[in-house]
Design an enzyme around this catalytic site. Structure first.
Site, PDB file in Angstrom:
ATOM      1  CG  ASP A 421      -1.653   1.504   1.415  1.00 26.95           C
ATOM      2  OD1 ASP A 421      -2.824   1.209   0.612  1.00 26.95           O
ATOM      3  OD2 ASP A 421      -1.371   1.943   2.246  1.00 26.95           O
ATOM      4  CD  GLU A 476      -2.502   2.213  -3.174  1.00 28.53           C
ATOM      5  OE1 GLU A 476      -3.750   2.431  -3.205  1.00 28.53           O
ATOM      6  OE2 GLU A 476      -1.765   2.578  -2.285  1.00 28.53           O
TER       7      GLU A 476
END
Length: 800
Positions: A421, A476
């Protein structure tokens, strides 16, 4: 996690008000950097993105053998020479990076120096990443040894239920590296600290104040559910053998292309409650497998004290979220997934840490220097949009902590990989805030690049693939950093895939700001194929970001309030529902087929879940009403949600049978603005998407590569998917040669063959080439659908 567009200068295709209603803590990420990929991004041309299997392959980097060994052999202590530094593999992949050779040489030097130091002082990267066997609580020779890195502490004790929270008899000793330790001998042949009992680290900092903190390496943390906003407690987790979960099933093979089901365990129940790992395993995993996904991406696994953070404000990095059960319960879930042939990826958050002091890692920061802390000091250590702390990736103990964290989840829980993330925030000192990436390489390789973080990610990916060679690791990243998904041996950062984060915003723009007639086919095909050559992407039409309160899912954007009143099959569908279901199927399918090398869907979006997600928070009186998934809607035979779900299942089954996602052959032969039709080939399949709201085309000519006979493999207009059944599935489509052999410009849309099809409005169909033996009545090979069957028929038969 993503960010607020209201802070940015946005390109014309994104509405600046798209996401301003969301909470900043969650949406201050992926859109803090708006990407408009430019010509320098080494993109495949949108007409022919990848070469055919039978034509030229990817350029393969030829690295100097010595430098390659240095980069890949964890036992090597050989340093690269200046001559070897000239051989950087990523430059062979993208010659446009040549002007930034000095940057890559610096990055490589930093990586090799760090790796060499780890080998010299820690016995290698893999051994270094076993920090959890030394730090935290561990059984050692007749006792429990507890170690904690806290160089700013003046005194330290361990406290808990076992000593009545009085640490006077359990004082710890600090070594020269700032590590405190204590050995607590067994009592009467049993551990002095009972399993599942509460523990904390108590220390005195410079101003003489004593504070209690949850141990940084704690493996479980719980909270008193009867007390509002109660602080978390660390829990000593060391179950006896009889209570430990023992894995029974091997990891399934790594899929050629991941078809990912993004899921949040807590909100996966039909009831307004926090669901458990066991219930998810027993009730939701079979649904995922039934829809032919091969990978599950679990969100919010790492402990986070604020439920509404969606798991992105991590407080305890080695602990599973106790809301859904124990570590043993999570192991049961993962083992159950493996038994179903599903790989499990974990959403790992190493981009930042919760700002919480009493129950988070931030509690160890008592004003010391960055060298003695997990985080940077001052502004560099604080993310203004996320209200969270930022790691100092150059710190030795931070590297040990984070790398060990990755190995812990892989080895203790048998995860099959990670989705990292917030990578954009890690890669740059500006974290992507107020940064509009245009694709100019100067934006990626400058003083704005955080090389400390880049080196950490290179080490992390080296470690992951060393420990588990078949791991899948996804980044990401919204910036489009070149080399992010190239191997570390080429001086890439080492990820396997990046999320294609620009695609959802393109669909949002079309659905919110354009009439159907204004949808551009060129813009659609360009947006879906606009990615870096040789770096793999995971495409998605919508993820959890698009489902959060304040925004709308694609189904909601298409059908809005009529989803509550007009989804019954017992009455005729109004135009909004007909349009909505038709476009829902087309949008998800073209995103899957054209947008990347893998596909992702968020839990519930496969059947058009009608409500957004709203986690319990002060603004909704702590309600769980919309923090759930209404499986009853898709299970109801009389509701139209079943049609979208059935098509989702068919999309995935098509790839399972034909492996088109893993094919390097992707050719867009036509993006016709007047007809509103896109035709492309993926593998040996031919895809025809008719986005026109009214026009049906009989005898529509489509180009193809291979000559022969073609039949329908999948058709969104099938009645099984809520369509009108206008396309015949038992019709043979024979090809005709086009143009002069060897002269592509004389061919039809640059394709050497063509055939004609019926293409109704707002439908898509896929055609497969019938093999010779199938044409003669024999069995078809390679997973090709039988002569008188369609993929839809296969699915209906499977369901019964």
């Amino acid at each position: 996690m993503s960010s607020s567009l209201g802070l940015l200068a946005t390109p014309s295709f994104v509405s600046s008000s798209t996401r301003t209603d969301r909470q900043n803590w969650h949406f201050a990420k992926d859109l803090s950097a708006v990407v408009a990929f430019g010509s320098q991004n080494l993109l495949g041309y949108n007409r022919i993105l990848f070469p055919s299997r039978n034509s030229s392959k990817y350029v393969k980097a030829e690295l100097n053998s010595t430098i390659s060994a240095v980069l890949t052999d964890d036992n090597s202590t050989t340093a690269a020479t200046n001559q070897e530094m000239e051989h950087i593999g990523i430059l062979s992949i993208d010659p446009g990076l040549e002007p930034y050779k000095d940057h890559f040489k610096y990055r490589l030097t930093r990586y090799l120096d760090q790796k060499k130091l780890i080998e010299k002082y820690e016995g290698g990267l893999e051994e270094f990443a076993r920090g959890y066997s030394k730090f935290g609580f561990n059984r050692e020779q007749g006792g429990i040894v507890y170690r904690e890195w806290a160089p700013a502490a003046q005194e330290a004790q361990v406290i808990g239920d076992f000593n009545g929270w009085d640490g006077s008899n359990h004082n710890m000793v600090k070594n020269e590296f700032g590590v405190w330790s204590i050995k607590i001998p067994d009592s009467g042949g049993s551990p002095a600290i009972p399993h599942n009992s509460r523990v904390k680290f108590r220390f005195k900092h410079g101003d003489g104040v004593w504070v209690d903190r949850i141990p940084a390496w704690i493996k479980y943390a719980t909270v008193d559910p009867t007390r509002f906003a109660a602080p978390y407690d660390g829990v000593y987790w060391d179950p006896p053998l009889s209570e430990r979960y023992h894995f029974k099933h091997p990891r399934p093979p790594k899929p050629m292309a991941p078809r990912i089901y993004e899921a949040h365990v807590g909100m996966s129940s039909s009831e307004p409650c926090v669901n458990s790992y066991k219930s998810f395993a027993d009730d939701v995993l079979p649904r995922i497998r039934e829809n032919n996904y091969n990978t599950v991406q679990l969100m919010a696994v790492m402990e986070h004290s604020y439920y509404a953070s969606f798991g992105y404000h991590v407080t305890n990095f080695f602990a599973v979220s106790s809301r859904s059960g124990t570590p043993e319960d999570l192991k049961y879930l993962i083992d159950k997934a493996h038994s179903l042939g599903l790989q499990i990826l974990m959403d790992v958050v190493h981009s930042h840490a919760s700002n919480n002091v009493t129950d988070g890692l931030n509690g160890f920061d008592v004003g010391q220097t960055s060298q003695d802390s997990y985080f940077h000091t001052g502004d560099r250590g604080y993310h203004k949009l996320w209200d969270s702390r930022l790691f100092n990736y150059a710190n030795w103990e931070v590297l040990r902590f984070l790398l060990s964290n990755l190995r812990w989840w892989l080895e203790e829980f048998n995860f099959d990989g990670f989705r990292f993330d917030g990578v954009t925030s890690m890669l740059y000192h500006h974290h992507g805030i107020n940064m509009a990436f245009t694709g100019n390489y100067n934006e990626y390789f400058s003083e704005g690049t955080d090389v400390d973080a880049v080196v950490y990610l290179m080490l992390a990916n080296s470690l992951i693939h060393k420990v588990l060679p078949d791991a899948s690791v996804i980044a990401e990243d919204v910036s489009g950093m070149p080399g992010l998904c190239r191997p570390v041996s080429e001086v890439g950062i080492g990820f396997d895939y990046r999320l294609a984060m620009a695609i959802p915003d393109k669909w949002i723009d079309f659905l919110k700001n354009k009439n159907d007639e204004e949808w551009s086919m060129e813009e659609t095909s360009w947006s879906l194929t606009n990615r870096r050559y040789s770096e793999k992407c995971i495409s998605y039409a919508e993820s959890h970001d698009q489902a959060i309160v304040g925004d709308k899912t694609i189904a909601f954007l298409l059908m809005d309030k009529e989803m509550y009143s007009a989804m019954s099959c017992l009455t005729d569908a109004p135009p909004a529902i007909e349009r909505g279901i038709a476009l829902h199927k087309m949008i998800h399918f073209i995103t899957m087929a054209l947008g990347g090398d893998g596909y992702l869907n968020f839990m519930g979006n496969e059947f058009g879940h009608p409500e957004w997600i709203d986690f319990p928070r002060e603004g909704n009186d702590w309600s769980y009403e919309k923090c759930r998934r209404q499986w009853n809607l898709v299970d109801a035979e009389h509701l139209r949600y079943k049609f979208m779900n059935a098509f989702d299942r068919a999309m995935n089954l098509l790839d399972e049978k034909f492996s088109f996602l893993s094919s390097t052959k992707l050719i867009v032969s036509s993006s016709n603005e007047e007809d509103k039709v896109i035709v492309f080939e993926r593998g040996d399949l031919v895809f025809v998407f008719n986005f026109h709201p009214e026009n049906s085309y009989d005898g529509y000519k489509v180009g193809c590569d291979l000559p022969g006979k073609y039949r329908v493999a999948l058709d969104s207009d099938s009645r099984e998917f809520g369509g009108l059944g206008r396309v015949g599935h038992d019709i043979d489509h024979f090809t005709s040669p086009e143009g002069r052999p060897g002269v592509p410009e004389t061919n039809f849309n640059n394709r050497p063959n063509s055939f004609k099809v019926l293409s109704p409005p707002r439908t898509c169909a896929v055609y497969y080439r019938v093999e010779k033996e199938e044409s003669e009545g024999g069995e078809s090979g390679g997973g090709v659908v039988g002569t008188n069957e369609t993929l839809a028929a296969d699915i209906v038969e499977d369901d019964h």
